[in-house]
Design an enzyme around this catalytic site. Structure first.
Site, PDB file in Angstrom:
ATOM      1  N   LYS A 241      30.382 -23.240   6.069  1.00  0.00           N
ATOM      2  CA  LYS A 241      29.694 -22.048   6.595  1.00  0.00           C
ATOM      3  C   LYS A 241      29.980 -21.942   8.090  1.00  0.00           C
ATOM      4  O   LYS A 241      29.767 -22.898   8.844  1.00  0.00           O
ATOM      5  CB  LYS A 241      28.192 -22.193   6.330  1.00  0.00           C
ATOM      6  CG  LYS A 241      27.448 -20.887   6.208  1.00  0.00           C
ATOM      7  CD  LYS A 241      26.053 -21.166   5.669  1.00  0.00           C
ATOM      8  CE  LYS A 241      25.200 -19.930   5.627  1.00  0.00           C
ATOM      9  NZ  LYS A 241      23.818 -20.246   5.267  1.00  0.00           N
TER      10      LYS A 241
HETATM   11  O1  G3P Z   1      20.901 -18.763   4.615  1.00  0.00           O
HETATM   12  C1  G3P Z   1      20.608 -17.888   5.609  1.00  0.00           C
HETATM   13  C2  G3P Z   1      19.528 -16.860   5.343  1.00  0.00           C
HETATM   14  O2  G3P Z   1      19.300 -16.677   3.997  1.00  0.00           O
HETATM   15  C3  G3P Z   1      18.297 -17.025   6.186  1.00  0.00           C
HETATM   16  O3  G3P Z   1      17.206 -16.282   5.743  1.00  0.00           O
HETATM   17  O4  G3P Z   1      14.789 -15.738   5.816  1.00  0.00           O
HETATM   18  O5  G3P Z   1      15.778 -17.217   7.600  1.00  0.00           O
HETATM   19  O6  G3P Z   1      16.283 -14.785   7.533  1.00  0.00           O
HETATM   20  P1  G3P Z   1      15.960 -15.986   6.724  1.00  0.00           P
END
Ligand code: G3P
Length: 217
Positions: free
Chosen positions: A83
């Site tokens: 990633k």
């Molecule tokens: O994997 C990255 C992403 O899904 C993060 O989500 O909820 O932290 O914006 P969030």
């Protein structure tokens, strides 16, 4: 649509994998922090549970250091997907790693033009963050739709991995638009099964069944 689970919690991953619900896993530095585990140790454990791609994120920002970290992460298991941040150095690393046969996931995508660059760099997955755009007063789903159109216009192979998913409705709308993958937190993934009429109907069937006095088997 493929489902990835967005967590580094091994217990949740094992449970959802046993249910046959997940095709891969995504992690990030914040999720590693939340899990409270060593990144290499927990990522190896996850790769042993799930056969699909497991995204492990580099934390370096310059090209040489990104490549050095990517080599360390890639050694963890065959199903590691590197990633990378959506920066010029991240894209350069994406091109090099993809050409070398690695799976790549370009993350922190907030615009269609960023997604176009990631596809041109050969990314296996692009991760547009829906919830974080919604938080800023935009409609994150519009970004998914724009990327779908652009990728289809030019037959890019890069898969749209809808990320930062917060609700069941996010999953539904991403699926309707045609995102290839949704990475979903464990609780939201389990919430997909819920419907009040299912619960009500089951309750009724069980009550009527008890009145018959019968047993199956
Ligand atoms: O994997 C990255 C992403 O899904 C993060 O989500 O909820 O932290 O914006 P969030």
């Amino acid at each position: 649509m493929k489902f990835f689970v967005d967590t580094a919690d091994v217990k949740d991953i094992r449970e959802l994998n046993d249910m046959g619900l997940i095709d891969g896993v995504t992690t990030n530095p914040s999720l590693i922090l939340k899990a409270g585990r060593d990144i290499k140790e927990v990522t190896k454990e996850i790769c042993d549970i799930v056969s699909g791609p497991v995204s492990a994120e580099v934390t370096a920002v310059d090209y040489a250091e990104i490549m050095r970290e990517a080599a360390v992460l890639a050694k963890i298991a065959d199903n590691i997907c590197i990633k990378l941040p959506l920066t010029l150095d991240g894209l350069k690393a994406c091109k090099a790693l993809t050409s070398d046969g690695h799976k790549t996931n370009v993350t922190l995508c907030f615009s269609a033009t960023q997604a176009l660059l990631a596809a041109k760099a050969g990314a296996t997955f692009i991760s547009p963050f829906i919830g974080r755009l919604d938080d800023m007063g935009f409609d994150g789903m519009e970004l998914i739709a724009e990327i779908r159109t652009i990728y289809d216009n030019y037959d890019f192979d890069t898969e749209i991995l809808a990320a930062s998913i917060r609700t069941v409705d996010h999953v539904k709308r991403a699926a309707l638009i045609g995102a290839d993958v949704a990475t979903v937190p464990p609780a939201t993934l389990k919430a997909l099964v819920k419907h009040p009429l299912t619960d009500k109907g089951l309750e009724q069937f069980l009550a009527d069944w008890a009145k018959t006095g019968q047993k199956i088997g």
